[in-house]
Design an enzyme around this catalytic site. Sequence first.
Site, PDB file in Angstrom:
ATOM      1  N   HIS A 113      -8.513  20.783  22.806  1.00  0.00           N
ATOM      2  CA  HIS A 113      -7.059  20.538  23.277  1.00  0.00           C
ATOM      3  C   HIS A 113      -6.306  20.822  21.641  1.00  0.00           C
ATOM      4  CE1 HIS A 113      -8.388  18.376  26.095  1.00  0.00           C
ATOM      5  NE2 HIS A 113      -7.917  19.591  27.210  1.00  0.00           N
ATOM      6  N   GLN A 155     -18.375  18.559  27.994  1.00  0.00           N
ATOM      7  CA  GLN A 155     -17.897  19.487  27.157  1.00  0.00           C
ATOM      8  C   GLN A 155     -17.196  19.066  26.766  1.00  0.00           C
ATOM      9  OE1 GLN A 155     -13.959  18.665  29.833  1.00  0.00           O
ATOM     10  NE2 GLN A 155     -15.000  19.935  30.971  1.00  0.00           N
ATOM     11  N   CYS A 198      -8.736  15.494  28.487  1.00  0.00           N
ATOM     12  CA  CYS A 198      -7.508  16.220  28.016  1.00  0.00           C
ATOM     13  C   CYS A 198      -5.620  15.210  27.991  1.00  0.00           C
ATOM     14  CB  CYS A 198      -6.545  17.078  28.965  1.00  0.00           C
ATOM     15  SG  CYS A 198      -7.477  17.264  30.532  1.00  0.00           S
ATOM     16  N   ASP A 211     -15.117  19.850  24.275  1.00  0.00           N
ATOM     17  CA  ASP A 211     -14.128  20.172  24.816  1.00  0.00           C
ATOM     18  C   ASP A 211     -12.913  20.529  23.381  1.00  0.00           C
ATOM     19  OD1 ASP A 211     -11.795  20.387  26.406  1.00  0.00           O
ATOM     20  OD2 ASP A 211     -11.911  18.239  27.419  1.00  0.00           O
ATOM     21  N   LYS A 234      -5.997  30.563  32.882  1.00  0.00           N
ATOM     22  CA  LYS A 234      -6.961  30.367  32.656  1.00  0.00           C
ATOM     23  C   LYS A 234      -7.619  31.543  32.034  1.00  0.00           C
ATOM     24  CE  LYS A 234      -9.956  28.811  35.892  1.00  0.00           C
ATOM     25  NZ  LYS A 234     -11.039  27.851  36.678  1.00  0.00           N
ATOM     26  N   ARG A 237     -17.884  13.764  37.678  1.00  0.00           N
ATOM     27  CA  ARG A 237     -17.010  14.572  38.699  1.00  0.00           C
ATOM     28  C   ARG A 237     -17.821  14.198  40.264  1.00  0.00           C
ATOM     29  NH1 ARG A 237     -14.375  20.288  36.201  1.00  0.00           N
ATOM     30  NH2 ARG A 237     -13.416  18.909  34.794  1.00  0.00           N
ATOM     31  N   HIS A 286      -6.467  24.352  26.310  1.00  0.00           N
ATOM     32  CA  HIS A 286      -7.599  23.758  27.089  1.00  0.00           C
ATOM     33  C   HIS A 286      -8.727  24.887  26.772  1.00  0.00           C
ATOM     34  CE1 HIS A 286      -5.940  20.459  29.558  1.00  0.00           C
ATOM     35  NE2 HIS A 286      -4.283  21.758  28.897  1.00  0.00           N
TER      36      HIS A 286
END
Length: 638
Positions: free
Chosen positions: A386, A382, A335, A384, A466, A364, A512
């Site tokens: 946004h 991910q 992000c 991912d 979320k 991570r 997200h």
Amino acid sequence: MPIVQLPDGKELTYKNSVTGLEIAKDISISLSKKALALQIDGEYKDLDTEIVKDSKIKIITLEDEYALELLRHDAAHVCAMAVQELFPGTQVTIGPVIENGFYYDFAREEPFTDNDLIKIEKKMIEIVDRNDKTTREVWDRKKAINHFKNMGEHYKAEIIDSIPGNEDISIYFHGSWHDLCRGPHLPSIGRIGKSFKLMKVAGAYWRGDSNNIMLQRIYGTCWKTKKDLDEYLHNLEEAEKRDHRKLGKTMDLFHFQEESPGAVFWHQKGWALFQTLVDFMRQKQLEAGYQEVNTPEIIDRVLWEKSGHWEKFQEYMYTTSTPDERTFAIKPMNCPGHCQIYNQGLKSYKDLPLKLSEFGKVHRYEPSGSLHGLMRVRSFTQDDAHIFCTEDQITEESVKVTKLILDIYKAFGFENITLKYADRPAKRVGDDSVWDQSEKALLEAIKASKVDYTINKGEGAFYGPKIEFVLRDAIGRDWQCGTLQVDLNLPGRLDATYVDKDGKKKTPVMLHRALFGSLERFTGILIEHYAGKLPLWLSPVQVAILPINDEHHDYAKEILNQLEKISIRPMIDLRNEKINYKIREHSVGKIPILMICGSKEVQNKTITLRRLGQEAQQTESLEKIISSLSKESQAPKI
RNA sequence: GCCCCCUUAGCUCAUUUGGUAGAGCAAUUGAUUUGUAAUCAAUAGGUGAUCUGUUCGAAUCAGAUAGGGGGCACCA
């Protein structure tokens, strides 16, 4: 004069108060023998509960679904009884019913061994044979606390102390053994039968808090019949065969090794599957109006401090320092990077919603105990994105995301997808008024999506609430895959703005979202979901060409060539082996389509096809097969 | 990270109380040229996760480390 109404509408009138068992006897002797508990005005109670006023009642027998819960709850008590008989001094804590069984948490210095488990199970059977009667008493709170304290049951005393003041402190007796419990229970302990089994011992923190002492948890399963138990155990065994870690090895998809715990070594076949999934998602996201971008893996900690990640997740981030004495973090999230791209150049309200997507590999440092095959790794990709939008656009965009995720999951044949709505956690950034707003918006969106969901209290992200899209693995463990988060905090922290209609600069909202979540996890789920038998479009090797003997090699190679031309992933087995051997080996290898070619096929320019899991053969012209496979191997349309 | 358990050949597993390891499959070689789920034979393959201790002697007992498994906790 209580009048009790039975489920069939029939009414019985009594002069005085009456117990469930008496009512059951009045209905029929056989029912009274089967009776386990009582439902009074929708509430479950013990069978000997006195009914004093008019009520609707139902006698619960083994046929009721609720009976299983009773059985399991009693089994937990029997387990605790057995443990305390065998290991005096062990303290009991809690023992709830869970899916497929129960557990009981004990406080004891010495660990329970697998051998102890067998002993406890034997003792449980003894106790069942003893068939102690169950009675219930309501105690004064202080008396109860003192009583359990004097017994050395400090955890029980603590539990009683925390029960809300308006609730009864009910104590259940099974013979001389007794326990604080809400109930209800079976009339006698022997009614649970013997279709139970203790499964495993595990550690569990007292009250689920890792600051507390660790208790020993005994897990058990319990069923109505021996047949149900055996079936459950058998299914469990079958499910274990679908374990993606096992299949990943036998199917030559990936491996792990100790030099890089929690990181995947993708082999060619696994990577082919991975890439097919990426291609699929890329296509779907382009169709849905996303712009794919790519951001740096390593970014100065300053940016992570600004976003708030550093404060909350510092100890879970990989960092690296460079000779110029700067500290960088290896990105655990995409992000902040996407915000930097958004921030290039002025944005107008007309640009919104702006959707930036990335197949971003994040790192991570997950706690060692949480690592689990592909499902929980330290380095993952991910899918991912946004979505930068205005507040007015939150609901519409969220509904779109929810639909996209569910449509995609359906394309893989997932039936039970659980949606969880998670609201503000204790540790968070931003004002509560902002949280009020974002929680309301997301709740509105999930309602507008018209899907079932559960509430996951306090489990939101630190910057916003979320929705979790949860899938199950082979043995019933839940894993969060997709996610959608409404974030009214990070855009402000990371200086994202747009110029609104009125010419003023405003802060956009950031949604997200991840569809698969972690590609690694989703791949693991998929392997288990299909038990390794991947559908044609996903299969790393789609076709195995098996010539009967070396006279047929040229023709086999010609087929290989033609398949490659239409982007099918074929392999050819030219080994000097019997056809039976080749068929077995490639069936075990889970290749969806086997093409056998011998003299007949060479002569007629045909192929004989055999599909995984089927014995039927199908002979067609080469041309026809090529054209039908070319269609069949396409990714599903959604 | 915490509790319990595990780690033996490429893979799946044996080796019952301490006396320096075996099988099946796979691999290699040879024979076999095969029609829908394993052709036959021979050969090779191991510092028993790693390290340290106890012992005349350790895969086996003890300790530490690493990785893995089942849970718990965590999960941006």
